[in-house]
Design a protein around this motif. Structure first.
Motif, PDB file in Angstrom:
ATOM      1  N   MET A  28       1.005  -5.833  15.101  1.00  0.00           N
ATOM      2  CA  MET A  28       0.694  -5.419  13.931  1.00  0.00           C
ATOM      3  C   MET A  28       1.435  -6.068  12.616  1.00  0.00           C
ATOM      4  O   MET A  28       2.732  -6.432  13.114  1.00  0.00           O
ATOM      5  N   LYS A  29       1.008  -6.497  11.674  1.00  0.00           N
ATOM      6  CA  LYS A  29       1.537  -7.246  10.650  1.00  0.00           C
ATOM      7  C   LYS A  29       2.865  -6.558  10.179  1.00  0.00           C
ATOM      8  O   LYS A  29       2.545  -5.237  10.055  1.00  0.00           O
ATOM      9  N   SER A  30       3.839  -7.321  10.054  1.00  0.00           N
ATOM     10  CA  SER A  30       5.220  -6.824   9.293  1.00  0.00           C
ATOM     11  C   SER A  30       5.185  -6.971   7.802  1.00  0.00           C
ATOM     12  O   SER A  30       4.661  -8.031   7.609  1.00  0.00           O
ATOM     13  N   TYR A  31       5.913  -6.303   7.081  1.00  0.00           N
ATOM     14  CA  TYR A  31       5.958  -6.284   5.552  1.00  0.00           C
ATOM     15  C   TYR A  31       7.390  -6.045   5.218  1.00  0.00           C
ATOM     16  O   TYR A  31       8.143  -5.421   5.808  1.00  0.00           O
ATOM     17  N   SER A  32       7.587  -6.979   4.137  1.00  0.00           N
ATOM     18  CA  SER A  32       9.100  -6.680   3.775  1.00  0.00           C
ATOM     19  C   SER A  32       9.172  -5.722   2.857  1.00  0.00           C
ATOM     20  O   SER A  32       8.387  -4.932   2.517  1.00  0.00           O
ATOM     21  N   VAL A  33      10.496  -5.285   2.864  1.00  0.00           N
ATOM     22  CA  VAL A  33      10.860  -3.926   1.870  1.00  0.00           C
ATOM     23  C   VAL A  33       9.820  -3.961   0.416  1.00  0.00           C
ATOM     24  O   VAL A  33       9.836  -2.759   0.011  1.00  0.00           O
ATOM     25  N   SER A  34       9.976  -4.968  -0.111  1.00  0.00           N
ATOM     26  CA  SER A  34       9.460  -5.130  -1.627  1.00  0.00           C
ATOM     27  C   SER A  34       7.945  -4.988  -1.486  1.00  0.00           C
ATOM     28  O   SER A  34       7.171  -4.579  -2.602  1.00  0.00           O
ATOM     29  N   ASN A  35       7.403  -5.012  -0.267  1.00  0.00           N
ATOM     30  CA  ASN A  35       5.809  -4.946  -0.227  1.00  0.00           C
ATOM     31  C   ASN A  35       5.322  -3.827   0.504  1.00  0.00           C
ATOM     32  O   ASN A  35       4.135  -3.694   1.332  1.00  0.00           O
ATOM     33  N   ILE A  36       6.265  -2.680   0.609  1.00  0.00           N
ATOM     34  CA  ILE A  36       6.058  -1.437   1.064  1.00  0.00           C
ATOM     35  C   ILE A  36       6.034  -0.053   0.009  1.00  0.00           C
ATOM     36  O   ILE A  36       6.739  -0.283  -0.843  1.00  0.00           O
ATOM     37  N   ARG A  37       4.993   0.632   0.093  1.00  0.00           N
ATOM     38  CA  ARG A  37       5.056   1.658  -0.817  1.00  0.00           C
ATOM     39  C   ARG A  37       4.852   3.077  -0.090  1.00  0.00           C
ATOM     40  O   ARG A  37       3.870   3.055   0.750  1.00  0.00           O
ATOM     41  N   ASN A  38       5.451   4.122  -0.305  1.00  0.00           N
ATOM     42  CA  ASN A  38       5.574   5.289   0.309  1.00  0.00           C
ATOM     43  C   ASN A  38       5.012   6.370  -0.582  1.00  0.00           C
ATOM     44  O   ASN A  38       6.011   6.618  -1.450  1.00  0.00           O
ATOM     45  N   ILE A  39       3.894   7.093  -0.587  1.00  0.00           N
ATOM     46  CA  ILE A  39       3.411   7.549  -1.628  1.00  0.00           C
ATOM     47  C   ILE A  39       2.945   8.946  -0.890  1.00  0.00           C
ATOM     48  O   ILE A  39       2.371   9.207  -0.026  1.00  0.00           O
ATOM     49  N   ASN A  55       1.792   3.440   2.515  1.00  0.00           N
ATOM     50  CA  ASN A  55       1.865   4.496   3.345  1.00  0.00           C
ATOM     51  C   ASN A  55       1.529   5.656   2.625  1.00  0.00           C
ATOM     52  O   ASN A  55       2.222   6.038   1.770  1.00  0.00           O
ATOM     53  N   ILE A  56       0.262   6.740   2.945  1.00  0.00           N
ATOM     54  CA  ILE A  56       0.143   7.807   2.155  1.00  0.00           C
ATOM     55  C   ILE A  56       0.272   8.826   2.979  1.00  0.00           C
ATOM     56  O   ILE A  56       0.374   8.945   4.299  1.00  0.00           O
ATOM     57  N   LEU A  57       0.873  10.046   2.413  1.00  0.00           N
ATOM     58  CA  LEU A  57       1.338  11.285   2.969  1.00  0.00           C
ATOM     59  C   LEU A  57       0.571  12.319   2.371  1.00  0.00           C
ATOM     60  O   LEU A  57       1.086  12.672   1.134  1.00  0.00           O
ATOM     61  N   ASP A  58      -0.658  12.661   3.079  1.00  0.00           N
ATOM     62  CA  ASP A  58      -1.348  13.702   2.068  1.00  0.00           C
ATOM     63  C   ASP A  58      -0.765  15.235   2.689  1.00  0.00           C
ATOM     64  O   ASP A  58      -0.625  15.759   3.741  1.00  0.00           O
ATOM     65  N   ALA A  59      -0.261  15.860   1.419  1.00  0.00           N
ATOM     66  CA  ALA A  59       0.198  17.007   1.867  1.00  0.00           C
ATOM     67  C   ALA A  59      -0.699  18.216   1.392  1.00  0.00           C
ATOM     68  O   ALA A  59      -1.455  18.304   0.452  1.00  0.00           O
ATOM     69  N   PRO A  60      -0.818  19.350   2.053  1.00  0.00           N
ATOM     70  CA  PRO A  60      -1.301  20.591   2.034  1.00  0.00           C
ATOM     71  C   PRO A  60      -1.036  21.007   0.735  1.00  0.00           C
ATOM     72  O   PRO A  60       0.086  21.066   0.095  1.00  0.00           O
ATOM     73  N   GLY A  61      -2.039  21.824  -0.025  1.00  0.00           N
ATOM     74  CA  GLY A  61      -1.933  22.502  -1.235  1.00  0.00           C
ATOM     75  C   GLY A  61      -1.541  24.004  -1.361  1.00  0.00           C
ATOM     76  O   GLY A  61      -1.304  24.342  -2.294  1.00  0.00           O
ATOM     77  N   LYS A  62      -2.287  24.644  -0.062  1.00  0.00           N
ATOM     78  CA  LYS A  62      -1.846  26.128   0.068  1.00  0.00           C
ATOM     79  C   LYS A  62      -0.447  26.483   0.066  1.00  0.00           C
ATOM     80  O   LYS A  62       0.256  25.641   0.923  1.00  0.00           O
ATOM     81  N   PHE A  63      -0.009  27.595  -0.537  1.00  0.00           N
ATOM     82  CA  PHE A  63       1.541  27.755  -0.485  1.00  0.00           C
ATOM     83  C   PHE A  63       1.835  28.000   0.981  1.00  0.00           C
ATOM     84  O   PHE A  63       3.020  28.014   1.359  1.00  0.00           O
ATOM     85  N   ILE A 104       9.832  -0.625  13.353  1.00  0.00           N
ATOM     86  CA  ILE A 104       9.480  -0.169  12.093  1.00  0.00           C
ATOM     87  C   ILE A 104      10.479  -0.703  11.090  1.00  0.00           C
ATOM     88  O   ILE A 104      11.831  -0.512  11.423  1.00  0.00           O
ATOM     89  N   GLU A 105      10.116  -1.265  10.261  1.00  0.00           N
ATOM     90  CA  GLU A 105      10.915  -2.102   9.233  1.00  0.00           C
ATOM     91  C   GLU A 105      11.604  -1.264   8.126  1.00  0.00           C
ATOM     92  O   GLU A 105      11.309  -0.120   8.042  1.00  0.00           O
ATOM     93  N   THR A 106      12.700  -1.838   7.515  1.00  0.00           N
ATOM     94  CA  THR A 106      13.323  -1.320   6.641  1.00  0.00           C
ATOM     95  C   THR A 106      12.297  -0.845   5.615  1.00  0.00           C
ATOM     96  O   THR A 106      11.468  -1.410   5.011  1.00  0.00           O
ATOM     97  N   GLY A 107      12.451   0.355   5.343  1.00  0.00           N
ATOM     98  CA  GLY A 107      11.749   1.230   4.230  1.00  0.00           C
ATOM     99  C   GLY A 107      10.262   1.541   4.523  1.00  0.00           C
ATOM    100  O   GLY A 107       9.540   2.138   3.897  1.00  0.00           O
ATOM    101  N   ASP A 108      10.001   1.301   5.908  1.00  0.00           N
ATOM    102  CA  ASP A 108       8.657   1.531   6.227  1.00  0.00           C
ATOM    103  C   ASP A 108       8.526   3.083   6.979  1.00  0.00           C
ATOM    104  O   ASP A 108       9.743   3.529   7.375  1.00  0.00           O
ATOM    105  N   ILE A 109       7.442   3.524   7.180  1.00  0.00           N
ATOM    106  CA  ILE A 109       7.304   4.832   8.064  1.00  0.00           C
ATOM    107  C   ILE A 109       6.317   4.493   9.220  1.00  0.00           C
ATOM    108  O   ILE A 109       5.571   3.598   9.379  1.00  0.00           O
ATOM    109  N   GLY A 110       6.914   5.033  10.356  1.00  0.00           N
ATOM    110  CA  GLY A 110       6.275   4.943  11.655  1.00  0.00           C
ATOM    111  C   GLY A 110       6.556   6.039  12.613  1.00  0.00           C
ATOM    112  O   GLY A 110       7.204   7.067  12.067  1.00  0.00           O
ATOM    113  N   VAL A 111       6.244   5.868  13.690  1.00  0.00           N
ATOM    114  CA  VAL A 111       6.309   7.039  14.806  1.00  0.00           C
ATOM    115  C   VAL A 111       6.764   6.636  15.844  1.00  0.00           C
ATOM    116  O   VAL A 111       6.724   5.616  16.570  1.00  0.00           O
ATOM    117  N   ILE A 112       7.716   7.186  16.507  1.00  0.00           N
ATOM    118  CA  ILE A 112       8.384   7.154  17.877  1.00  0.00           C
ATOM    119  C   ILE A 112       8.056   8.282  18.759  1.00  0.00           C
ATOM    120  O   ILE A 112       8.205   9.372  18.518  1.00  0.00           O
TER     121      ILE A 112
END
Length: 689
Positions: free
Chosen positions: A1-12, A77-85, A361-369
């Motif tokens: 998989m392609k790797s990205y520098s920290v300046s080209n990563i967004r965690n939302i 990287n998008i992290l979809d959060a539930p809205g119910k309390f 899993i590069e600097t600033g990135d999100i991944g799974v172990i």
């Protein structure tokens, strides 16, 4: 998989009130980016993000979900959060890993509690905020009404960037105020048109320029002189304002038709902070000193495990965000909580339920172990040579507790095992056995939350349970002094048993049994004193009225007799228990109920209703006043804990989810006669069963 520098990563993090279109917006972005070939819909149960069986069944998010895509040479990287309390733990996970929150509401909506909570969660993490106003094209929707409500709530930091052009009730185009361009979306694809002449658009452009000008003195001077700001100046000022928290940009869109969503994606690339531009985090080193973590590839390893999943095929999946350094399959995973180093598992990236192998899993990135044993949600992964502990995930505390009734006898261990696995995935779930009441107790964030836990137990682990209101750990004590004899004599061939004690029972203020002796003349030999005390210690575990432990009891052994052959420790232990039984009946025993100190936080308008509810629960209000949060009140009271079983549900209903509380045990006090009688009757009923 392609790797990205920290300046080209967004965690939302995608957050907001339930039903406002968070998952639909996530699906629209994935579709536009080309990583899905169809637009998933929550109502059809075919979305990437809501992949759990319970989510499909209930048509809502119940946990956070992650996915990534590339846009403008940037990994988002998008992290979809539930809205119910009831599933607020998912929002806590998403916010912990994000550098920016996209807070979603829908056109025509007022300020709802989900939006308030999302803003509060983003503020607690000190991360940037965008606002996405969805459903702009739906019938009877008013973007500008919602924008005005947001501005009234948030203030001048709110900055319109993409707004709709409305021809009556119909949204005909979306105007990008930064680039000064307008677009229609036939078949979901943008087509540039001339900017329509519209007073709303002119007012929004002026609001944009004013907001951007506040972040830079030169821009402010130019703005006050009436000179229009250039596109480059606006983008630079907007980006700076987002990073510093001085600007909260607003983007109109239609997630269902994907209209305008591309401009939000552009804004995430150009204006949302990359991990190295976000507010730096601090960690504790091995000397318990605060250390600022710079988001650098050559920095010491520091990664946070913000979410855990027990996948039936892959096994344990630990979601991590790397704040410093880099994770590869050869990296040694040191856990400062346990002091142990684990072998790194396989590395993957996820898109909902789908997984793709990753080399790092590069600097600033999100991944799974995968299969990373010894690590829990909230743990830090670092190097043993440079131990660091990052701030954990700020999960909400469980507020509703119910007793577990296992439907099939003998499956208690299976229930406990299943619940422990669910707790590993969802730390807002708590499960324990109450040693006093002998009940298994399950705690969570609300009725729906516990309902999901019950459903998962059945579907994943094959065990059925029911829930009921848990028993309360009452106590018993005495209110009178009395003197009684306890005599045990048994003769059945050979040596017999003989123990004879006179004990004075009296109340005292503490909880523990006080045992004293006033024996004179050797009527009871000293070597039998411990046996008498032990007999009493065992006896007070069960009170005379309802079988609850006895507290506040003082017992004085002052006389007795013994037999030189037949007396032994067992005989005196039994005699002590007889004295206890005789004495308690004469000493005016009473039921004690636990009293808790309650602190409730609620909007100003709800204070009267909550105070009335607490009074109905036999509570005593000790004080009230303004809370630290705006427009919120704090109420302090003492309330019988037996009356608090459904308080969390009532508070949520009265305050529309805005209220919260803490309840801590304070002391025991005499239960009223009617309450005591009910407790005694229930104890008799349980004994008969």
């Amino acid at each position: 998989m392609k790797s990205y520098s920290v300046s080209n990563i967004r965690n939302i993090a995608i957050a907001g009130h339930t039903g406002k279109g968070k998952t639909a917006l996530s699906e629209a972005m994935l579709y536009i980016a080309g990583v899905t070939d169809r637009l998933g819909k929550v109502s059809d149960g075919n979305t990437v993000m809501d992949y759990d069986a319970e989510e499909k069944k209930r048509q809502c998010s119940i946990s956070s979900a992650a996915a990534s895509f590339e846009w403008r040479d940037t990994k988002i990287n998008i992290l979809d959060a539930p809205g119910k309390f009831d599933f607020a733990g998912g929002m806590a996970e998403a916010m912990r890993a994000a550098d920016c929150a996209v807070i979603v509401t829908s056109a025509g909506s007022d300020i709802d509690v989900g939006l308030e909570k999302a803003i509060k969660a983003a503020d607690a993490r000190n991360i940037a905020k965008f606002f996405a106003v969805t459903k702009v094209d739906s019938d009877h929707r008013d973007f500008y009404k919602t924008f005005d409500k947001l501005k009234e709530y948030i203030g001048t930091k709110l900055c319109p960037v993409v707004v709709p052009y409305m021809n009556g009730p119909i949204c005909e185009a979306y105007v990008n105020l930064c680039s000064n361009k307008a677009f229609k979306y036939p078949n979901g694809r943008p087509v540039e048109i001339d900017i329509p002449s519209d007073d709303n658009i002119l007012a929004m452009r002026a609001a944009l320029e004013e907001a951007v000008a506040t972040v830079d003195e030169e821009l402010m001077e130019k703005f006050f002189e009436g000179e229009p700001l250039t596109k480059e100046e606006i983008i630079a000022g907007l980006t700076k304002g987002v990073e510093t928290g001085e600007i909260f940009p607003v983007y109109a869109c239609s997630a269902a038709k994907v209209d305008g969503c591309d401009m939000l994606m552009d804004a995430i690339v150009y204006s949302a902070p990359s991990p190295d531009k976000a507010k730096p985090e601090t960690a504790k080193n091995d000397k318990d000193e605060n250390v600022e973590i710079a988001c650098k590839a050559d920095g010491p390893l520091a990664a946070i495990c913000f979410k855990t999943i027990a996948d039936p095929f892959v096994g344990k999946m630990s979601f991590v965000k790397v704040l410093s350094g880099k994770i590869t399959p050869d990296t040694a995973a040191y856990n400062p909580r346990t002091g142990e180093t684990q072998r790194m598992g396989k590395l993957v990236t996820v898109r909902g339920i789908k997984q793709e192998d990753a080399s790092a899993i590069e600097t600033g990135d999100i991944g799974v172990i995968t299969k990373l044993s010894g690590f829990e949600t909230g743990d830090t992964i670092c190097s043993a040579k440079a131990p660091l502990t990052l701030k954990s995930v700020d999960f909400p505390a469980a507020s509703l507790s119910m007793a577990v009734i296992v439907k099939k006898k003998g499956e208690e261990d299976k229930v406990a095992s299943g619940l422990r696995k669910i707790m590993a995935e969802d730390p807002t779930v708590k499960f324990y056995t109450n040693e006093e009441t002998k009940e298994m107790v399950l705690s969570g964030l609300g009725e729906q939350h516990l309902d999901i836990v019950v459903a998962k137990l059945k579907s994943k682990y094959g065990v059925d349970i029911d829930l009921k209101i848990p028993k309360v750990a009452y106590r018993e004590t005495i209110r009178k002094k009395c003197q009684v004899q306890g005599r045990h004599k048994k003769q059945s061939g050979g040596s017999g048993q003989f123990g004879d004690v006179w004990v004075r029972f009296e109340p005292h203020d503490g909880d523990e049994l006080i045992f004293e002796t006033e024996v004179v003349g050797g009527s009871v030999p000293k070597n039998f004193f411990p046996a008498v005390e032990k007999g009493l210690q065992e006896a007070i575990l069960k009170g005379p009225l309802a079988g609850y432990p006895v507290v506040g009891l003082k017992a004085v052994l002052y006389d007795g007799s013994y037999h030189p052959v037949d007396s032994n420790e067992m005989a005196f232990k039994t005699a002590a228990k007889i004295a206890y039984k005789n004495g308690m009946a004469q000493a005016n025993p009473v039921i004690l109920e636990p009293i808790g100190e309650l602190k409730v936080y609620m909007p100003d308008a709800n204070l009267g209703d909550i105070m009335g509810d607490i009074t109905k629960r036999r509570g005593r209000v000790l004080g009230m006043g303004a809370a630290d949060e705006p427009n919120m009140q704090e109420l302090v009271a003492e309330v019988p804990m037996a009356e608090m079983g459904d308080f969390s549900t009532t508070l949520r209903s009265v305050t529309a989810g805005r209220g919260y509380f803490t309840l801590e045990f304070a002391r025991y006090e005499d239960a009223p006669m009617n309450v005591a009688q009910k407790v005694i009757e229930e104890a008799k009923k349980d004994a008969e069963e």
